[in-house]
Structure formats: C-alpha cells, structure tokens
Design a protein around this motif. Structure first.
Motif, PDB file in Angstrom:
ATOM      1  N   ILE A   1       0.850  -1.187   0.000  1.00  0.00           N
ATOM      2  CA  ILE A   1       0.000   0.000   0.000  1.00  0.00           C
ATOM      3  C   ILE A   1       0.893   1.248   0.000  1.00  0.00           C
ATOM      4  CG2 ILE A   1      -1.857   1.263   1.144  1.00  0.00           C
ATOM      5  CD1 ILE A   1      -2.775  -1.390   2.367  1.00  0.00           C
ATOM      6  N   ASN A   2       1.566   1.522   1.095  1.00  0.00           N
ATOM      7  CA  ASN A   2       2.475   2.669   1.159  1.00  0.00           C
ATOM      8  C   ASN A   2       3.910   2.273   0.840  1.00  0.00           C
ATOM      9  OD1 ASN A   2       0.799   4.968   2.011  1.00  0.00           O
ATOM     10  ND2 ASN A   2       0.444   3.760   3.852  1.00  0.00           N
ATOM     11  N   ASP A   3       4.416   1.311   1.575  1.00  0.00           N
ATOM     12  CA  ASP A   3       5.818   0.930   1.436  1.00  0.00           C
ATOM     13  C   ASP A   3       5.984  -0.133   0.351  1.00  0.00           C
ATOM     14  OD1 ASP A   3       5.912   2.620   3.538  1.00  0.00           O
ATOM     15  OD2 ASP A   3       6.564   1.155   5.015  1.00  0.00           O
ATOM     16  N   MET A   4       7.209  -0.490   0.093  1.00  0.00           N
ATOM     17  CA  MET A   4       7.481  -1.550  -0.870  1.00  0.00           C
ATOM     18  C   MET A   4       8.738  -2.290  -0.460  1.00  0.00           C
ATOM     19  SD  MET A   4       8.791   0.747  -4.112  1.00  0.00           S
ATOM     20  CE  MET A   4       9.380  -0.639  -5.078  1.00  0.00           C
ATOM     21  N   ALA A   5       8.857  -3.503  -0.951  1.00  0.00           N
ATOM     22  CA  ALA A   5      10.019  -4.340  -0.702  1.00  0.00           C
ATOM     23  C   ALA A   5      10.247  -5.174  -1.955  1.00  0.00           C
ATOM     24  CB  ALA A   5       9.788  -5.221   0.526  1.00  0.00           C
ATOM     25  N   ALA A   6      11.247  -6.041  -1.909  1.00  0.00           N
ATOM     26  CA  ALA A   6      11.487  -6.914  -3.051  1.00  0.00           C
ATOM     27  C   ALA A   6      10.304  -7.871  -3.207  1.00  0.00           C
ATOM     28  CB  ALA A   6      12.780  -7.689  -2.858  1.00  0.00           C
ATOM     29  N   PRO A   7       9.619  -7.857  -4.343  1.00  0.00           N
ATOM     30  CA  PRO A   7       8.472  -8.745  -4.517  1.00  0.00           C
ATOM     31  C   PRO A   7       8.902 -10.175  -4.839  1.00  0.00           C
ATOM     32  CG  PRO A   7       8.820  -7.505  -6.520  1.00  0.00           C
ATOM     33  CD  PRO A   7       9.848  -7.007  -5.524  1.00  0.00           C
ATOM     34  N   SER A   8       8.037 -11.118  -4.519  1.00  0.00           N
ATOM     35  CA  SER A   8       8.269 -12.498  -4.951  1.00  0.00           C
ATOM     36  C   SER A   8       8.040 -12.616  -6.459  1.00  0.00           C
ATOM     37  CB  SER A   8       7.327 -13.453  -4.213  1.00  0.00           C
ATOM     38  OG  SER A   8       7.492 -13.361  -2.817  1.00  0.00           O
ATOM     39  N   PHE A   9       7.087 -11.846  -6.959  1.00  0.00           N
ATOM     40  CA  PHE A   9       6.825 -11.765  -8.393  1.00  0.00           C
ATOM     41  C   PHE A   9       6.003 -10.507  -8.657  1.00  0.00           C
ATOM     42  CE2 PHE A   9       3.390 -14.308  -6.577  1.00  0.00           C
ATOM     43  CZ  PHE A   9       2.246 -13.748  -7.114  1.00  0.00           C
ATOM     44  N   VAL A  10       5.909 -10.127  -9.918  1.00  0.00           N
ATOM     45  CA  VAL A  10       5.087  -8.986 -10.302  1.00  0.00           C
ATOM     46  C   VAL A  10       4.079  -9.438 -11.347  1.00  0.00           C
ATOM     47  CG1 VAL A  10       6.902  -7.326  -9.778  1.00  0.00           C
ATOM     48  CG2 VAL A  10       6.655  -8.176 -12.124  1.00  0.00           C
ATOM     49  N   VAL A  11       2.970  -8.710 -11.419  1.00  0.00           N
ATOM     50  CA  VAL A  11       1.923  -9.003 -12.394  1.00  0.00           C
ATOM     51  C   VAL A  11       1.803  -7.814 -13.346  1.00  0.00           C
ATOM     52  CG1 VAL A  11      -0.532  -9.491 -12.732  1.00  0.00           C
ATOM     53  CG2 VAL A  11       0.672 -10.452 -10.745  1.00  0.00           C
ATOM     54  N   ASP A  12       1.903  -8.081 -14.631  1.00  0.00           N
ATOM     55  CA  ASP A  12       1.784  -7.037 -15.649  1.00  0.00           C
ATOM     56  C   ASP A  12       0.341  -6.512 -15.669  1.00  0.00           C
ATOM     57  OD1 ASP A  12       1.847  -5.387 -17.864  1.00  0.00           O
ATOM     58  OD2 ASP A  12       2.202  -6.995 -19.316  1.00  0.00           O
ATOM     59  N   VAL A  13       0.162  -5.245 -15.332  1.00  0.00           N
ATOM     60  CA  VAL A  13      -1.183  -4.643 -15.332  1.00  0.00           C
ATOM     61  C   VAL A  13      -1.248  -3.464 -16.297  1.00  0.00           C
ATOM     62  CG1 VAL A  13      -1.718  -5.402 -12.989  1.00  0.00           C
ATOM     63  CG2 VAL A  13      -0.597  -3.181 -13.341  1.00  0.00           C
ATOM     64  N   SER A  14      -0.334  -3.434 -17.260  1.00  0.00           N
ATOM     65  CA  SER A  14      -0.264  -2.302 -18.188  1.00  0.00           C
ATOM     66  C   SER A  14      -1.583  -2.054 -18.903  1.00  0.00           C
ATOM     67  CB  SER A  14       0.846  -2.549 -19.222  1.00  0.00           C
ATOM     68  OG  SER A  14       2.087  -2.821 -18.597  1.00  0.00           O
ATOM     69  N   ALA A  15      -2.219  -3.114 -19.363  1.00  0.00           N
ATOM     70  CA  ALA A  15      -3.463  -2.966 -20.125  1.00  0.00           C
ATOM     71  C   ALA A  15      -4.631  -2.539 -19.250  1.00  0.00           C
ATOM     72  CB  ALA A  15      -3.794  -4.287 -20.825  1.00  0.00           C
TER      73      ALA A  15
ATOM     74  N   VAL B   1       7.835  -4.174 -18.809  1.00  0.00           N
ATOM     75  CA  VAL B   1       6.503  -3.742 -19.202  1.00  0.00           C
ATOM     76  C   VAL B   1       6.265  -2.338 -18.647  1.00  0.00           C
ATOM     77  CG1 VAL B   1       5.619  -6.105 -19.262  1.00  0.00           C
ATOM     78  CG2 VAL B   1       5.390  -4.767 -17.152  1.00  0.00           C
ATOM     79  N   ALA B   2       5.131  -1.735 -19.000  1.00  0.00           N
ATOM     80  CA  ALA B   2       4.860  -0.359 -18.571  1.00  0.00           C
ATOM     81  C   ALA B   2       4.528  -0.272 -17.081  1.00  0.00           C
ATOM     82  CB  ALA B   2       3.720   0.229 -19.411  1.00  0.00           C
ATOM     83  N   PHE B   3       3.594  -1.103 -16.626  1.00  0.00           N
ATOM     84  CA  PHE B   3       3.164  -1.074 -15.234  1.00  0.00           C
ATOM     85  C   PHE B   3       2.985  -2.498 -14.715  1.00  0.00           C
ATOM     86  CE2 PHE B   3       1.552   3.013 -16.818  1.00  0.00           C
ATOM     87  CZ  PHE B   3       2.030   3.884 -15.850  1.00  0.00           C
ATOM     88  N   ALA B   4       3.423  -2.710 -13.484  1.00  0.00           N
ATOM     89  CA  ALA B   4       3.220  -3.999 -12.829  1.00  0.00           C
ATOM     90  C   ALA B   4       2.988  -3.763 -11.348  1.00  0.00           C
ATOM     91  CB  ALA B   4       4.422  -4.919 -13.036  1.00  0.00           C
ATOM     92  N   GLU B   5       2.272  -4.668 -10.722  1.00  0.00           N
ATOM     93  CA  GLU B   5       2.048  -4.602  -9.274  1.00  0.00           C
ATOM     94  C   GLU B   5       2.772  -5.759  -8.608  1.00  0.00           C
ATOM     95  OE1 GLU B   5      -2.243  -2.269  -9.329  1.00  0.00           O
ATOM     96  OE2 GLU B   5      -2.225  -4.464  -9.281  1.00  0.00           O
ATOM     97  N   GLY B   6       3.444  -5.443  -7.505  1.00  0.00           N
ATOM     98  CA  GLY B   6       4.277  -6.430  -6.838  1.00  0.00           C
ATOM     99  C   GLY B   6       3.531  -7.225  -5.792  1.00  0.00           C
ATOM    100  N   ILE B   7       3.888  -8.487  -5.680  1.00  0.00           N
ATOM    101  CA  ILE B   7       3.261  -9.419  -4.735  1.00  0.00           C
ATOM    102  C   ILE B   7       4.353 -10.166  -3.975  1.00  0.00           C
ATOM    103  CG2 ILE B   7       1.897 -11.542  -4.528  1.00  0.00           C
ATOM    104  CD1 ILE B   7       0.186  -9.117  -5.162  1.00  0.00           C
ATOM    105  N   VAL B   8       4.115 -10.356  -2.690  1.00  0.00           N
ATOM    106  CA  VAL B   8       5.007 -11.172  -1.865  1.00  0.00           C
ATOM    107  C   VAL B   8       4.235 -12.396  -1.384  1.00  0.00           C
ATOM    108  CG1 VAL B   8       6.301 -11.286   0.300  1.00  0.00           C
ATOM    109  CG2 VAL B   8       6.394  -9.213  -1.092  1.00  0.00           C
ATOM    110  N   VAL B   9       4.859 -13.554  -1.464  1.00  0.00           N
ATOM    111  CA  VAL B   9       4.283 -14.781  -0.914  1.00  0.00           C
ATOM    112  C   VAL B   9       5.316 -15.406   0.015  1.00  0.00           C
ATOM    113  CG1 VAL B   9       2.701 -15.252  -2.818  1.00  0.00           C
ATOM    114  CG2 VAL B   9       5.035 -16.126  -2.922  1.00  0.00           C
ATOM    115  N   LYS B  10       4.842 -16.102   1.021  1.00  0.00           N
ATOM    116  CA  LYS B  10       5.746 -16.714   1.990  1.00  0.00           C
ATOM    117  C   LYS B  10       6.170 -18.118   1.582  1.00  0.00           C
ATOM    118  CE  LYS B  10       4.053 -14.134   6.013  1.00  0.00           C
ATOM    119  NZ  LYS B  10       3.435 -14.216   7.367  1.00  0.00           N
ATOM    120  N   GLN B  11       5.344 -18.799   0.820  1.00  0.00           N
ATOM    121  CA  GLN B  11       5.677 -20.159   0.424  1.00  0.00           C
ATOM    122  C   GLN B  11       6.490 -20.149  -0.869  1.00  0.00           C
ATOM    123  OE1 GLN B  11       2.813 -18.707   0.123  1.00  0.00           O
ATOM    124  NE2 GLN B  11       1.596 -19.440  -1.594  1.00  0.00           N
ATOM    125  N   PRO B  12       7.347 -21.155  -1.102  1.00  0.00           N
ATOM    126  CA  PRO B  12       8.120 -21.206  -2.348  1.00  0.00           C
ATOM    127  C   PRO B  12       7.200 -21.331  -3.552  1.00  0.00           C
ATOM    128  CG  PRO B  12       8.988 -22.760  -0.731  1.00  0.00           C
ATOM    129  CD  PRO B  12       7.678 -22.278  -0.208  1.00  0.00           C
TER     130      PRO B  12
END
Length: 235
Positions: free
Chosen positions: A151-165, A215-226
């Motif tokens: 939301i406010n802060d950010m960290a290294a994501p586990s993966f990102v999702v392309d949301v450009s469109a 890509v143009a825009f992506a949103e970052g996600i963190v997951v705890k499991q591999p």
C-alpha cells in the motif's frame, strides 16, 4: 451483504487501500473472467476527509469500475483493527463464505499502523478459517495461497503481475475516491493522500516494478511459500 464464492478475495483495511495496492490486478482478473470479491475491514471513519456514507459510496463506485462481483465492509473499528477477539471470527467467517482460491492482503510492513494490524489479523484469520474446529460461521475453508500486496511501502516482490493494459482502469477506480484524493473538495483537509505526490508515489512504484520486468506497469506481490515451477525455461 452478498459474499458468494469467488476465485480471488482482496481485502483492505480502508475503502481505498485495495485500489492503491492492487487495483490493476483486480481489474485484470475480472477481465479474464475470474470472479473477484472485495472486502474493506473498516469504513475509514477516522480519516480526515469524507463521511462514512461517502466513503462507502465511493468504494462501491470503484468496485463497478474494477469489475469485481461484490464488495463487503465488515465495519471493524477504524484505528482499532484486531483489538477484539471477535474480529478474527468475523474475518474467518467471510473467508468461509467466499471460499476464495487466493486471498490478497496487505504486506506486513507499512508506515500506517492500521495496515500492519490488518496484515496480522488477516494472516491469522485466513489460517483459522481452515481449521474445522475453529469457532466461526461456515465450514472450514483453506485457500490455495495468500498473497501480500503493497500500500504505502514496498520491498522486493516475490513476483510482479503485468497490469499495463488495465492501468487506466486502476486510475479510474482511484478517482472514485473523491473525498480522499481531491483536495479541492469543500472543507477538505490537506493530507498525504490529497497531495499530487501521493498519486505520483503509486504510479512510480508500479512503473518501477514494470520497468524491471520489461513492461509499462506492474504490481508487486510477496508470498511466503516457495513458488513451484516445472523447470528453469520460460514457456
């Protein structure tokens, strides 16, 4: 309050947090035909701008823009998320009713104490929802995964999702929250959200995640499991 079964359940502390964090992901999943449910823990009644009725109406307007199937508000007390034992039972009951495959909740580190409290409560509640002997409404339900969004802060994501469109859809959903992001409203109090810099913060973060992924825009996600992949090659 309609909370029927969904593929993705996104939960936020306040009525605009889902849009800030994963508005693009919500819009993308909805456009792909996945059923998405949204839930705000509070009505944001302690915020400097906007009444409860205004904020609930803005949240519903944003839901329509994003294409989610429904949006619920649990009306937990703002600035006191997780302060009572029944909060976990309420959230666990929601998860059991919605039966999501994936739950998206706020990342556990954030400048806003409510976001930190919400992350802790939601992590505990989703886990409890899967215990058949846990005392909450509905039958036990365990999602496939829990995803944490920023939301406010950010960290290294586990993966990102392309949301450009779908980024214009995210912008339009954020614009629905007039009382929070429009400083020209009569009687509005200047806050971090009413500053143009806050919108810049959101877009710069999403563009940075996008740039590193090509890509143009992506949103970052963190997951705890591999994350399990069949091999090292890209399909």
């Amino acid at each position: 309050m309609t909370t029927d079964q969904v593929d993705l359940l996104a939960i936020g502390p306040h009525p605009d947090d889902i849009e800030i964090g994963i508005g693009g992901i919500v819009a993308k999943h909805a456009s792909l035909g996945h059923r998405v449910g949204l839930c705000d823990l509070t009505a944001g009644e302690m915020g400097s701008n906007g009444t409860v009725d205004e904020r609930l109406a803005e949240a519903e307007a944003a839901r329509v823009v994003l294409g989610a199937a429904w949006r619920a508000n649990l009306r937990l007390p703002d600035r006191a998320i997780g302060s009572a034992p029944d909060h976990m039972r309420i959230v666990a009951g929601l998860v059991r009713r919605a039966k999501p495959r994936v739950v998206a909740i706020p990342y556990w580190s954030d400048r806003h104490p409510d976001h930190v409290a919400a992350s802790h409560l939601l992590t505990e509640s989703v886990f409890s929802a899967g215990l058949r002997r846990y005392d909450a409404d509905g039958e036990a339900w365990k999602p496939e995964s829990i995803c944490y969004y920023f939301i406010n802060d950010m960290a290294a994501p586990s993966f990102v999702v392309d949301v450009s469109a779908h980024y214009d859809t995210k912008r339009r959903a954020l614009a629905c929250h007039v009382t929070q992001f429009t400083p020209s409203q009569a009687g509005a109090v200047a806050t971090r959200l009413t500053s143009e810099r806050f919108r810049q913060l959101i877009e710069s973060r999403d563009s940075q995640f996008g740039a590193v992924a090509g890509v143009a825009f992506a949103e970052g996600i963190v997951v705890k499991q591999p994350l399990l992949r069949p091999h090292l090659l890209h399909e």
